[in-house]
Design a protein around this motif. Structure first.
Motif, PDB file in Angstrom:
ATOM      1  N   LEU A 150       0.824  -1.213   0.000  1.00  0.00           N
ATOM      2  CA  LEU A 150       0.000   0.000   0.000  1.00  0.00           C
ATOM      3  C   LEU A 150       0.859   1.264   0.000  1.00  0.00           C
ATOM      4  O   LEU A 150       0.564   2.231  -0.707  1.00  0.00           O
ATOM      5  CB  LEU A 150      -0.936  -0.011   1.199  1.00  0.00           C
ATOM      6  N   LEU A 151       1.936   1.254   0.785  1.00  0.00           N
ATOM      7  CA  LEU A 151       2.804   2.433   0.803  1.00  0.00           C
ATOM      8  C   LEU A 151       3.530   2.621  -0.523  1.00  0.00           C
ATOM      9  O   LEU A 151       3.692   3.750  -0.991  1.00  0.00           O
ATOM     10  CB  LEU A 151       3.815   2.314   1.942  1.00  0.00           C
ATOM     11  N   SER A 152       3.954   1.528  -1.150  1.00  0.00           N
ATOM     12  CA  SER A 152       4.653   1.673  -2.428  1.00  0.00           C
ATOM     13  C   SER A 152       3.695   2.084  -3.544  1.00  0.00           C
ATOM     14  O   SER A 152       4.111   2.781  -4.475  1.00  0.00           O
ATOM     15  CB  SER A 152       5.388   0.389  -2.785  1.00  0.00           C
ATOM     16  N   VAL A 153       2.431   1.685  -3.469  1.00  0.00           N
ATOM     17  CA  VAL A 153       1.449   2.175  -4.437  1.00  0.00           C
ATOM     18  C   VAL A 153       1.278   3.688  -4.273  1.00  0.00           C
ATOM     19  O   VAL A 153       1.222   4.430  -5.262  1.00  0.00           O
ATOM     20  CB  VAL A 153       0.095   1.434  -4.296  1.00  0.00           C
ATOM     21  N   ALA A 154       1.228   4.141  -3.020  1.00  0.00           N
ATOM     22  CA  ALA A 154       1.115   5.583  -2.775  1.00  0.00           C
ATOM     23  C   ALA A 154       2.348   6.320  -3.291  1.00  0.00           C
ATOM     24  O   ALA A 154       2.240   7.394  -3.898  1.00  0.00           O
ATOM     25  CB  ALA A 154       0.921   5.846  -1.286  1.00  0.00           C
ATOM     26  N   ILE A 155       3.524   5.747  -3.093  1.00  0.00           N
ATOM     27  CA  ILE A 155       4.754   6.368  -3.596  1.00  0.00           C
ATOM     28  C   ILE A 155       4.763   6.368  -5.120  1.00  0.00           C
ATOM     29  O   ILE A 155       5.182   7.341  -5.752  1.00  0.00           O
ATOM     30  CB  ILE A 155       5.985   5.650  -3.017  1.00  0.00           C
ATOM     31  N   ILE A 190       2.141   6.505  -7.105  1.00  0.00           N
ATOM     32  CA  ILE A 190       1.215   7.565  -7.545  1.00  0.00           C
ATOM     33  C   ILE A 190       1.874   8.935  -7.388  1.00  0.00           C
ATOM     34  O   ILE A 190       1.748   9.802  -8.260  1.00  0.00           O
ATOM     35  CB  ILE A 190      -0.106   7.474  -6.761  1.00  0.00           C
ATOM     36  N   MET A 191       2.618   9.116  -6.290  1.00  0.00           N
ATOM     37  CA  MET A 191       3.305  10.399  -6.102  1.00  0.00           C
ATOM     38  C   MET A 191       4.375  10.623  -7.167  1.00  0.00           C
ATOM     39  O   MET A 191       4.580  11.762  -7.599  1.00  0.00           O
ATOM     40  CB  MET A 191       3.937  10.456  -4.707  1.00  0.00           C
ATOM     41  N   ILE A 192       5.037   9.555  -7.591  1.00  0.00           N
ATOM     42  CA  ILE A 192       6.047   9.691  -8.653  1.00  0.00           C
ATOM     43  C   ILE A 192       5.399  10.160  -9.949  1.00  0.00           C
ATOM     44  O   ILE A 192       5.900  11.065 -10.629  1.00  0.00           O
ATOM     45  CB  ILE A 192       6.801   8.366  -8.852  1.00  0.00           C
ATOM     46  N   VAL A 193       4.267   9.565 -10.304  1.00  0.00           N
ATOM     47  CA  VAL A 193       3.586   9.940 -11.552  1.00  0.00           C
ATOM     48  C   VAL A 193       3.078  11.381 -11.467  1.00  0.00           C
ATOM     49  O   VAL A 193       3.250  12.172 -12.409  1.00  0.00           O
ATOM     50  CB  VAL A 193       2.445   8.952 -11.859  1.00  0.00           C
ATOM     51  N   VAL A 194       2.470  11.742 -10.344  1.00  0.00           N
ATOM     52  CA  VAL A 194       1.951  13.106 -10.187  1.00  0.00           C
ATOM     53  C   VAL A 194       3.100  14.116 -10.197  1.00  0.00           C
ATOM     54  O   VAL A 194       3.002  15.185 -10.829  1.00  0.00           O
ATOM     55  CB  VAL A 194       1.108  13.221  -8.901  1.00  0.00           C
ATOM     56  N   ALA A 216       5.983  13.786 -11.712  1.00  0.00           N
ATOM     57  CA  ALA A 216       6.492  13.890 -13.084  1.00  0.00           C
ATOM     58  C   ALA A 216       5.585  14.780 -13.925  1.00  0.00           C
ATOM     59  O   ALA A 216       6.080  15.585 -14.740  1.00  0.00           O
ATOM     60  CB  ALA A 216       6.606  12.501 -13.706  1.00  0.00           C
ATOM     61  N   ILE A 217       4.287  14.660 -13.746  1.00  0.00           N
ATOM     62  CA  ILE A 217       3.353  15.509 -14.497  1.00  0.00           C
ATOM     63  C   ILE A 217       3.521  16.973 -14.112  1.00  0.00           C
ATOM     64  O   ILE A 217       3.565  17.859 -14.975  1.00  0.00           O
ATOM     65  CB  ILE A 217       1.900  15.023 -14.267  1.00  0.00           C
ATOM     66  N   VAL A 218       3.641  17.248 -12.821  1.00  0.00           N
ATOM     67  CA  VAL A 218       3.802  18.633 -12.366  1.00  0.00           C
ATOM     68  C   VAL A 218       5.108  19.223 -12.880  1.00  0.00           C
ATOM     69  O   VAL A 218       5.149  20.367 -13.363  1.00  0.00           O
ATOM     70  CB  VAL A 218       3.722  18.699 -10.822  1.00  0.00           C
ATOM     71  N   VAL A 219       6.189  18.441 -12.801  1.00  0.00           N
ATOM     72  CA  VAL A 219       7.480  18.940 -13.292  1.00  0.00           C
ATOM     73  C   VAL A 219       7.427  19.168 -14.803  1.00  0.00           C
ATOM     74  O   VAL A 219       7.936  20.179 -15.302  1.00  0.00           O
ATOM     75  CB  VAL A 219       8.610  17.960 -12.905  1.00  0.00           C
ATOM     76  N   TRP A 220       6.787  18.258 -15.541  1.00  0.00           N
ATOM     77  CA  TRP A 220       6.710  18.430 -16.992  1.00  0.00           C
ATOM     78  C   TRP A 220       5.936  19.696 -17.353  1.00  0.00           C
ATOM     79  O   TRP A 220       6.366  20.465 -18.215  1.00  0.00           O
ATOM     80  CB  TRP A 220       6.051  17.218 -17.655  1.00  0.00           C
ATOM     81  N   PHE A 221       4.762  19.902 -16.711  1.00  0.00           N
ATOM     82  CA  PHE A 221       3.980  21.107 -17.007  1.00  0.00           C
ATOM     83  C   PHE A 221       4.738  22.369 -16.611  1.00  0.00           C
ATOM     84  O   PHE A 221       4.662  23.392 -17.308  1.00  0.00           O
ATOM     85  CB  PHE A 221       2.621  21.065 -16.312  1.00  0.00           C
ATOM     86  N   THR A 222       5.485  22.316 -15.510  1.00  0.00           N
ATOM     87  CA  THR A 222       6.256  23.489 -15.094  1.00  0.00           C
ATOM     88  C   THR A 222       7.360  23.807 -16.102  1.00  0.00           C
ATOM     89  O   THR A 222       7.525  24.965 -16.515  1.00  0.00           O
ATOM     90  CB  THR A 222       6.871  23.252 -13.703  1.00  0.00           C
ATOM     91  N   LEU A 223       8.102  22.779 -16.508  1.00  0.00           N
ATOM     92  CA  LEU A 223       9.174  23.008 -17.482  1.00  0.00           C
ATOM     93  C   LEU A 223       8.629  23.412 -18.846  1.00  0.00           C
ATOM     94  O   LEU A 223       9.238  24.240 -19.542  1.00  0.00           O
ATOM     95  CB  LEU A 223      10.039  21.760 -17.613  1.00  0.00           C
ATOM     96  N   VAL A 277       5.493   1.424 -11.312  1.00  0.00           N
ATOM     97  CA  VAL A 277       5.156  -0.004 -11.250  1.00  0.00           C
ATOM     98  C   VAL A 277       6.366  -0.809 -10.764  1.00  0.00           C
ATOM     99  O   VAL A 277       6.234  -1.710  -9.921  1.00  0.00           O
ATOM    100  CB  VAL A 277       4.657  -0.502 -12.623  1.00  0.00           C
ATOM    101  N   ILE A 278       7.543  -0.482 -11.282  1.00  0.00           N
ATOM    102  CA  ILE A 278       8.757  -1.171 -10.817  1.00  0.00           C
ATOM    103  C   ILE A 278       8.987  -0.887  -9.338  1.00  0.00           C
ATOM    104  O   ILE A 278       9.379  -1.776  -8.566  1.00  0.00           O
ATOM    105  CB  ILE A 278       9.960  -0.741 -11.679  1.00  0.00           C
ATOM    106  N   ASP A 279       8.697   0.340  -8.920  1.00  0.00           N
ATOM    107  CA  ASP A 279       8.812   0.720  -7.514  1.00  0.00           C
ATOM    108  C   ASP A 279       7.898  -0.125  -6.639  1.00  0.00           C
ATOM    109  O   ASP A 279       8.304  -0.573  -5.557  1.00  0.00           O
ATOM    110  CB  ASP A 279       8.471   2.205  -7.374  1.00  0.00           C
TER     111      ASP A 279
END
Length: 161
Positions: free
Chosen positions: A64-69, A71-75, A77-84, A127-129
């Motif tokens: 459960l904790l790694s699924v949360a991590i 999801i945080m990685i994907v979010v 990455a999206i925030v960093v991509w939109f910012t850049l 997913v690998i995480d």
């Protein structure tokens, strides 16, 4: 309480038999806990040892904790991509590469850092995480149980505040 007369005529008080915590079967009394006595009315302190960790519960919690991590990685990455992208970093890097290499270069930076590829790469990392963290935590629980059987586990002092 009952009183019994003595030879001198004075009354003495009999004390009741203290209650034991032993089972009715006649076994010996329970061993004392690791409670550290406190002086005064302060908080109670109990010293415990974590001698075993259930690998199944560790696996569920780690999943459960790694699924949360993930999801945080994907979010993130999206925030960093939109910012850049909003700061036009990708186009500036592409312009710099075309100035250095030339216009006839097959290298296209914007194709490599597109939104879809970035989100796909972040999802793959997530997913690998999930698999790695879940497996490593479960293996860690098994290793802790083996080591705790040899040395007695981790001693923890808990207080009741």
């Amino acid at each position: 309480m009952t009183t019994t007369p003595t030879a001198a005529g004075a009354a003495t008080t009999e004390r009741p038999v203290p209650r034991t915590t032993a089972p009715v079967t006649g076994a010996t009394a329970r061993p004392t806990t690791g409670r550290i006595p406190t002086i005064g009315g302060g908080p109670r302190r109990v010293r415990l040892a974590i001698s075993r960790v259930d690998p199944w519960s560790v696996m569920k919690l780690a999943f459960l904790l790694s699924v949360a991590i993930g999801i945080m990685i994907v979010v993130a990455a999206i925030v960093v991509w939109f910012t850049l992208d909003s700061l036009h970093v990708f186009t500036q890097i592409d312009d710099l590469v075309t100035q250095v290499v030339g216009t006839e270069s097959p290298l296209d930076i914007l194709a490599y850092v597109s939104f879809e590829k970035t989100v796909s790469a972040a999802t793959l990392v997530g997913v690998i995480d999930v698999f790695l963290l879940t497996a490593l935590a479960t293996i860690g629980a098994f290793l802790y149980n083996i080591v705790a059987a040899l040395v007695g586990g981790v001693h923890v002092t808990m207080t009741d505040e």
